[in-house]
Design a protein around this motif. Structure first.
Motif: not given
Length: 180
Positions: A103-109, A160-168
């Motif tokens: 719910n928005g408390t720093d989930p990206e980190d 074939g690599n996932i850019d996980y920063k963009s995915l986050c």
């Protein structure tokens, strides 16, 4: 371990996230989630609670990481995870932690940290095929269809690599393509 559940949720519509956000102020943590989501969290909790005593402890985390192929987890990392609970992590605390994160408390980190477990060289990418194998053979054991749904929103480069920063970013803010 967190990454599997979070990636699974990323494959769902962003509207679910907005609906949960509206319920954040509710005092009962169980009212923040649908019954099916609570059941998924209960299953995840059961996978992590290796000794089945109802509380996640350092050894439970260590064994869970071992099952995921990461054998040399530092005590400091495990302590940091456990300290997020500010006391024993039973199912209610576990659910509260996810409620706060989703719910928005720093989930990206948190999501980035989970992906970094699969990126020991710090490139910002994880191999799609290897990650698919992990998703289908570890923890929640995704079906091929669930992996395809999750990968549908994942930024995957031609090699074939996932850019996980963009995915986050997509996981935490929604996919612009879905919203337009």
């Amino acid at each position: 371990m967190q990454i599997f559940g979070l990636l699974h949720q990323a494959s769902k519509k962003a509207s679910n996230k907005r609906q949960r956000g509206a319920q954040k102020s509710c005092s009962n943590v169980f009212s923040m989630f649908e019954q099916s989501q609570i059941q998924e969290f209960k299953e995840a909790f059961g996978c992590i609670d290796q000794d089945r005593d109802g509380v996640i402890k350092k050894q439970d985390l260590r064994e869970t990481y071992g099952q995921l192929g990461k054998l040399n987890v530092k005590d400091e990392e495990l302590d940091e995870m456990l300290n997020e609970g500010k006391g024993p992590i039973n199912f209610t605390v576990f659910l509260s932690l996810f409620g706060e994160k989703l719910n928005g408390t720093d989930p990206e980190d948190t999501i980035l940290a989970a992906f970094k477990l699969f990126d020991p060289n710090g490139t910002g990418f994880v191999n799609k095929d290897e990650f698919r194998r992990l998703l289908m053979n570890q923890a929640d054991k995704f079906t091929a269809e669930e992996v395809d749904q999750a990968f549908a929103v994942a930024p995957i480069d031609p090699t074939g690599n996932i850019d996980y920063k963009s995915l986050c970013y997509i996981i935490t803010h929604g996919d612009e393509k879905e919203e337009s």
